[in-house]
Scaffold this motif. Sequence first.
Motif, PDB file in Angstrom:
ATOM      1  N   THR A 297       0.812  -1.217   0.000  1.00  0.00           N
ATOM      2  CA  THR A 297       0.000   0.000   0.000  1.00  0.00           C
ATOM      3  C   THR A 297       0.844   1.265   0.000  1.00  0.00           C
ATOM      4  OG1 THR A 297      -0.152   0.020   2.417  1.00  0.00           O
ATOM      5  CG2 THR A 297      -1.874  -1.182   1.222  1.00  0.00           C
ATOM      6  N   GLY A 298       2.155   1.123  -0.081  1.00  0.00           N
ATOM      7  CA  GLY A 298       3.025   2.290  -0.170  1.00  0.00           C
ATOM      8  C   GLY A 298       3.440   2.875   1.159  1.00  0.00           C
ATOM      9  N   LEU A 299       3.475   2.060   2.201  1.00  0.00           N
ATOM     10  CA  LEU A 299       3.841   2.577   3.520  1.00  0.00           C
ATOM     11  C   LEU A 299       5.264   3.141   3.554  1.00  0.00           C
ATOM     12  CD1 LEU A 299       2.227  -0.189   5.766  1.00  0.00           C
ATOM     13  CD2 LEU A 299       1.484   2.187   5.534  1.00  0.00           C
ATOM     14  N   ASP A 300       6.133   2.698   2.652  1.00  0.00           N
ATOM     15  CA  ASP A 300       7.499   3.229   2.605  1.00  0.00           C
ATOM     16  C   ASP A 300       7.568   4.628   2.012  1.00  0.00           C
ATOM     17  OD1 ASP A 300       8.891   0.954   3.677  1.00  0.00           O
ATOM     18  OD2 ASP A 300       8.516  -0.067   1.779  1.00  0.00           O
ATOM     19  N   LEU A 301       6.544   5.048   1.311  1.00  0.00           N
ATOM     20  CA  LEU A 301       6.599   6.337   0.627  1.00  0.00           C
ATOM     21  C   LEU A 301       6.764   7.500   1.591  1.00  0.00           C
ATOM     22  CD1 LEU A 301       3.867   5.912  -2.143  1.00  0.00           C
ATOM     23  CD2 LEU A 301       6.339   5.587  -2.338  1.00  0.00           C
ATOM     24  N   ASP A 302       6.270   7.356   2.813  1.00  0.00           N
ATOM     25  CA  ASP A 302       6.397   8.423   3.804  1.00  0.00           C
ATOM     26  C   ASP A 302       7.850   8.800   4.061  1.00  0.00           C
ATOM     27  OD1 ASP A 302       3.672   8.397   4.070  1.00  0.00           O
ATOM     28  OD2 ASP A 302       3.651   7.390   6.020  1.00  0.00           O
ATOM     29  N   TYR A 303       8.780   7.863   3.794  1.00  0.00           N
ATOM     30  CA  TYR A 303      10.191   8.080   4.089  1.00  0.00           C
ATOM     31  C   TYR A 303      11.013   8.295   2.820  1.00  0.00           C
ATOM     32  CZ  TYR A 303       7.950   5.853   7.990  1.00  0.00           C
ATOM     33  OH  TYR A 303       7.034   5.535   8.962  1.00  0.00           O
ATOM     34  N   LEU A 304      10.322   8.543   1.706  1.00  0.00           N
ATOM     35  CA  LEU A 304      10.982   8.745   0.415  1.00  0.00           C
ATOM     36  C   LEU A 304      10.540  10.054  -0.229  1.00  0.00           C
ATOM     37  CD1 LEU A 304      10.546   5.073  -0.845  1.00  0.00           C
ATOM     38  CD2 LEU A 304      12.743   6.139  -0.272  1.00  0.00           C
ATOM     39  N   LEU A 305      10.193  11.019   0.592  1.00  0.00           N
ATOM     40  CA  LEU A 305       9.573  12.243   0.083  1.00  0.00           C
ATOM     41  C   LEU A 305      10.502  13.058  -0.807  1.00  0.00           C
ATOM     42  CD1 LEU A 305       7.579  13.424   3.225  1.00  0.00           C
ATOM     43  CD2 LEU A 305       6.783  12.090   1.262  1.00  0.00           C
ATOM     44  N   GLY A 306      11.808  12.928  -0.623  1.00  0.00           N
ATOM     45  CA  GLY A 306      12.731  13.688  -1.458  1.00  0.00           C
ATOM     46  C   GLY A 306      13.119  12.993  -2.745  1.00  0.00           C
ATOM     47  N   CYS A 307      12.596  11.790  -2.971  1.00  0.00           N
ATOM     48  CA  CYS A 307      13.008  10.986  -4.131  1.00  0.00           C
ATOM     49  C   CYS A 307      12.103  11.266  -5.322  1.00  0.00           C
ATOM     50  CB  CYS A 307      12.992   9.508  -3.768  1.00  0.00           C
ATOM     51  SG  CYS A 307      14.161   9.098  -2.457  1.00  0.00           S
ATOM     52  N   ARG A 308      12.710  11.444  -6.494  1.00  0.00           N
ATOM     53  CA  ARG A 308      11.955  11.855  -7.676  1.00  0.00           C
ATOM     54  C   ARG A 308      11.795  10.759  -8.721  1.00  0.00           C
ATOM     55  NH1 ARG A 308      15.549  16.314  -6.832  1.00  0.00           N
ATOM     56  NH2 ARG A 308      16.892  15.518  -8.499  1.00  0.00           N
ATOM     57  N   ARG A 309      12.462   9.592  -8.525  1.00  0.00           N
ATOM     58  CA  ARG A 309      12.417   8.549  -9.561  1.00  0.00           C
ATOM     59  C   ARG A 309      12.057   7.213  -8.901  1.00  0.00           C
ATOM     60  NH1 ARG A 309      17.947   8.527 -12.487  1.00  0.00           N
ATOM     61  NH2 ARG A 309      16.771   7.462 -14.139  1.00  0.00           N
ATOM     62  N   LEU A 310      10.812   7.110  -8.499  1.00  0.00           N
ATOM     63  CA  LEU A 310      10.330   5.940  -7.770  1.00  0.00           C
ATOM     64  C   LEU A 310       9.536   5.023  -8.685  1.00  0.00           C
ATOM     65  CD1 LEU A 310       9.068   7.695  -4.510  1.00  0.00           C
ATOM     66  CD2 LEU A 310      11.189   6.390  -4.784  1.00  0.00           C
ATOM     67  N   THR A 311       9.835   3.735  -8.592  1.00  0.00           N
ATOM     68  CA  THR A 311       9.078   2.701  -9.303  1.00  0.00           C
ATOM     69  C   THR A 311       8.591   1.703  -8.267  1.00  0.00           C
ATOM     70  OG1 THR A 311      10.434   2.932 -11.294  1.00  0.00           O
ATOM     71  CG2 THR A 311       9.181   0.891 -11.063  1.00  0.00           C
ATOM     72  N   ALA A 312       7.304   1.343  -8.334  1.00  0.00           N
ATOM     73  CA  ALA A 312       6.721   0.414  -7.367  1.00  0.00           C
ATOM     74  C   ALA A 312       6.059  -0.735  -8.106  1.00  0.00           C
ATOM     75  CB  ALA A 312       5.691   1.127  -6.488  1.00  0.00           C
ATOM     76  N   ILE A 313       6.311  -1.953  -7.620  1.00  0.00           N
ATOM     77  CA  ILE A 313       5.606  -3.106  -8.172  1.00  0.00           C
ATOM     78  C   ILE A 313       5.029  -3.923  -7.024  1.00  0.00           C
ATOM     79  CG2 ILE A 313       7.182  -3.188 -10.145  1.00  0.00           C
ATOM     80  CD1 ILE A 313       8.147  -5.945  -8.873  1.00  0.00           C
ATOM     81  N   ASP A 314       3.963  -4.624  -7.333  1.00  0.00           N
ATOM     82  CA  ASP A 314       3.363  -5.551  -6.380  1.00  0.00           C
ATOM     83  C   ASP A 314       2.527  -6.539  -7.169  1.00  0.00           C
ATOM     84  OD1 ASP A 314       2.990  -5.466  -3.114  1.00  0.00           O
ATOM     85  OD2 ASP A 314       1.333  -6.492  -4.102  1.00  0.00           O
ATOM     86  N   VAL A 315       2.304  -7.696  -6.588  1.00  0.00           N
ATOM     87  CA  VAL A 315       1.488  -8.709  -7.246  1.00  0.00           C
ATOM     88  C   VAL A 315       0.003  -8.405  -7.098  1.00  0.00           C
ATOM     89  CG1 VAL A 315       1.253 -10.307  -5.287  1.00  0.00           C
ATOM     90  CG2 VAL A 315       1.394 -11.209  -7.634  1.00  0.00           C
TER      91      VAL A 315
END
Length: 218
Positions: A67-85
């Motif tokens: 559900t993207g719980l890690d996104l809270d700690y990646l706020l300064g990152c501009r090139r994020l790719t997320a995958i899930d089944v």
Amino acid sequence: MSGEPGRFPRPEGGAGFATRYNRWRYNLYAPVYDRVVAAFFAPRRRRAIALLAPRPDERILLLGAGTGLDLDYLLGCRRLTAIDVSDGMLARLHRRAARLGLEVEASVMDGQRLAFPDACFDAVILHLILAVIPDPVACLREVERVLKPGGRVVVFDKFLADHQRPVWWRAAANQLTRIIATDINRQLGVIVSPTTLHIEHDESAGMGGFFRIVLLRK
């Protein structure tokens, strides 16, 4: 962010029974997942990402992003790719990314067969996935393939110590936990050894070392 909630790009080809089962059960868990795990795991996620130390311009893969719980700690990152089944999980990731103002490329994808070219990511986040995915060695080999030379991987998960064998009650309990959520008897050394990745840092993340945070490098 690519796609609409519930309409994410899907991988080509079929999937094994275990992967299809994971998709079904995590779609089922998606509405309540955050309420069950968010608070307990939040400090561990924060610590793991701090160890990874991602830079704003690095290309980062969240494999098994949920559900993207890690996104809270990646706020300064501009090139994020997320995958899930699970497309149900990614629908919630989509909404979280929008609330945080993050651009995330998200796709439904099998973490054992990544649809990315070789050496295209600077860092990979593997939070609570190696104990869940059917073939963790295949997953980590794919991570190794898509990492650039010198790339980093941060792992947060539950592991049996490499020098231990599960006691009888743990082996018995694992029959149930594997069906409900996770394998509790996987060993990190067994998973890492077929790859060229090496362990740079390994620390306890709670429950007497049952949970661990590990930093790997290619």
